[in-house]
Design an enzyme around this catalytic site. Structure first.
Site, PDB file in Angstrom:
ATOM      1  N   ASN A  58      40.195  42.416  28.482  1.00  0.00           N
ATOM      2  CA  ASN A  58      38.853  42.953  28.792  1.00  0.00           C
ATOM      3  C   ASN A  58      38.835  43.137  30.627  1.00  0.00           C
ATOM      4  OD1 ASN A  58      36.168  43.692  29.438  1.00  0.00           O
ATOM      5  ND2 ASN A  58      35.318  41.532  28.516  1.00  0.00           N
ATOM      6  N   TRP A  59      38.966  44.129  31.132  1.00  0.00           N
ATOM      7  CA  TRP A  59      38.895  43.980  32.579  1.00  0.00           C
ATOM      8  C   TRP A  59      37.629  43.891  33.289  1.00  0.00           C
ATOM      9  CZ3 TRP A  59      43.059  47.901  34.683  1.00  0.00           C
ATOM     10  CH2 TRP A  59      44.347  47.666  33.950  1.00  0.00           C
ATOM     11  N   LYS A  60      36.673  43.859  32.203  1.00  0.00           N
ATOM     12  CA  LYS A  60      35.046  43.976  32.739  1.00  0.00           C
ATOM     13  C   LYS A  60      34.757  45.121  33.946  1.00  0.00           C
ATOM     14  CE  LYS A  60      34.944  39.249  31.361  1.00  0.00           C
ATOM     15  NZ  LYS A  60      34.023  38.129  31.235  1.00  0.00           N
TER      16      LYS A  60
ATOM     17  N   GLU B  79      28.062  39.274  27.348  1.00  0.00           N
ATOM     18  CA  GLU B  79      27.487  39.857  28.766  1.00  0.00           C
ATOM     19  C   GLU B  79      26.464  40.969  28.538  1.00  0.00           C
ATOM     20  OE1 GLU B  79      31.377  40.425  30.959  1.00  0.00           O
ATOM     21  OE2 GLU B  79      31.463  37.890  30.995  1.00  0.00           O
TER      22      GLU B  79
ATOM     23  N   GLU C  43      34.016  34.379  20.625  1.00  0.00           N
ATOM     24  CA  GLU C  43      33.792  34.071  22.008  1.00  0.00           C
ATOM     25  C   GLU C  43      32.756  33.461  22.392  1.00  0.00           C
ATOM     26  OE1 GLU C  43      36.281  37.063  24.408  1.00  0.00           O
ATOM     27  OE2 GLU C  43      34.040  37.638  24.473  1.00  0.00           O
TER      28      GLU C  43
ATOM     29  N   GLY D   9      39.698  37.810  29.536  1.00  0.00           N
ATOM     30  CA  GLY D   9      38.916  38.248  30.549  1.00  0.00           C
ATOM     31  C   GLY D   9      39.825  38.071  31.726  1.00  0.00           C
ATOM     32  N   GLY D  10      39.523  37.098  32.776  1.00  0.00           N
ATOM     33  CA  GLY D  10      40.277  36.745  33.825  1.00  0.00           C
ATOM     34  C   GLY D  10      41.740  36.945  33.675  1.00  0.00           C
TER      35      GLY D  10
ATOM     36  N   SER E  96      38.331  31.663  28.465  1.00  0.00           N
ATOM     37  CA  SER E  96      39.191  31.083  29.282  1.00  0.00           C
ATOM     38  C   SER E  96      40.612  30.619  28.572  1.00  0.00           C
ATOM     39  CB  SER E  96      38.169  29.634  29.656  1.00  0.00           C
ATOM     40  OG  SER E  96      37.252  29.807  30.430  1.00  0.00           O
TER      41      SER E  96
ATOM     42  N   GLY F 238      34.852  32.832  31.006  1.00  0.00           N
ATOM     43  CA  GLY F 238      34.853  32.712  32.710  1.00  0.00           C
ATOM     44  C   GLY F 238      34.653  31.184  33.248  1.00  0.00           C
TER      45      GLY F 238
HETATM   46  C1  PEP Z   1      35.608  37.813  28.017  1.00  0.00           C
HETATM   47  O1  PEP Z   1      35.027  38.268  29.003  1.00  0.00           O
HETATM   48  O2  PEP Z   1      35.773  38.530  27.024  1.00  0.00           O
HETATM   49  C2  PEP Z   1      36.437  36.689  28.248  1.00  0.00           C
HETATM   50  C3  PEP Z   1      37.077  35.917  27.259  1.00  0.00           C
HETATM   51  O3  PEP Z   1      36.786  35.968  29.532  1.00  0.00           O
HETATM   52  P1  PEP Z   1      37.652  34.908  30.207  1.00  0.00           P
HETATM   53  O4  PEP Z   1      38.946  35.341  29.602  1.00  0.00           O
HETATM   54  O5  PEP Z   1      37.589  35.212  31.573  1.00  0.00           O
HETATM   55  O6  PEP Z   1      36.803  33.577  29.800  1.00  0.00           O
END
Ligand code: PEP
Length: 251
Positions: free
Chosen positions: A9-11, A96, A166, A234-235, A213, A172
């Site tokens: 998920n590049w957001k 989000e 999640e 995400g990240g 994370s 994040g």
């Molecule tokens: C996400 O936003 O779906 C996510 C899991 O982010 P991160 O991996 O950065 O915690």
């Protein structure tokens, strides 16, 4: 029996050229992966170029959100009819979007039904906040979300759905859930609801991803759990090296 999935998920990161470049960096290693479904979810504006980049590969694409209507006066929105020309998956109900853009289980359910009606596969996000976690109501919150978000689906539709657990406090923050803690939610909370709603065979076949994370240091242990069928990332999906490491951890 469930093929693991690693979805990035590049957001709101990466423009058109950055999308092309990041895919090209990952492509040599990820273009023909077997045994793990690799999904990349760039922002809407990158989906067209991403489609051209991955079309000869096993890499799948997803969007990060969608309106439920086919078309109309919804300024700034994107419809399932538009997305189905570009991608196979769509992330729905990300925390989000729930926290910042007013999404509710009701709107998530409308989107899930609309996506399925157009042949798009939803990745439905659920998870408790820190406060809910500390109050000991994780199971209650996650159960309510899963039941409401998937209300009205038949078995055939349910088979197309991927759930992403999640915990909001893990997104994040660098503070992932423990593998055992996450697996307990997957196995003892979400899986029984899926079995109850759609029958044992369908419920056992549906994938439940973990997100929050995930990084190359903790992925193998998380993905090694009985009911964690990969990750929504995400990240760590924004760098070729770390995303590749996560896909390898799911093999
Ligand atoms: C996400 O936003 O779906 C996510 C899991 O982010 P991160 O991996 O950065 O915690």
């Amino acid at each position: 029996m469930r093929t693991p999935m690693v979805a990035g998920n590049w957001k709101m990161n990466k423009g058109l050229y950055e999308t092309r470049d990041l895919i090209r960096e990952m492509y040599p290693v990820l273009h023909a992966v077997e045994g793990v479904e690799v999904v990349i979810c760039p922002p809407f504006v990158g989906l067209g170029v991403a489609k051209r980049e991955v079309e000869a590969s096993t890499i799948k694409l997803g969007a990060q959100n969608m309106h439920w209507a086919d078309s109309g006066a919804f300024t700034g929105e994107i419809s399932p009819t538009m997305l189905k020309e570009l991608c196979e998956y769509v992330i729905l109900g990300h925390s989000e979007r729930r926290a910042m853009f007013g999404e509710t289980d009701e709107t998530v359910n409308k989107k899930v039904l609309a996506a399925l009606a157009h042949g798009l596969k939803p990745i439905v996000c659920v998870g408790e906040t820190l406060e809910e976690n500390q109050s000991g109501i994780t199971a209650e919150v996650v159960s309510r979300q899963v039941r409401a978000d998937l209300e009205g689906l038949n078995q055939e539709q349910a088979e197309q759905v991927v759930i992403a657990y999640e915990p909001v406090w893990a997104i994040g923050t660098g503070l992932a859930a423990t593998p055992e803690g996450a697996n307990a939610v997957h196995k003892d909370v979400i899986r029984p609801i899926l079995r109850d709603m759609f029958g044992e065979t369908i419920g056992d076949g549906m994938r439940i991803l973990y997100g929050g994370s995930v990084n190359p240091g903790n992925a193998a242990e998380l993905f090694g759990q009985s009911d964690i069928d990969g990750g929504l990332i995400g990240g760590a999906s924004l760098k070729a090296e770390s995303f590749i490491a996560l896909v390898k951890a799911a093999m």
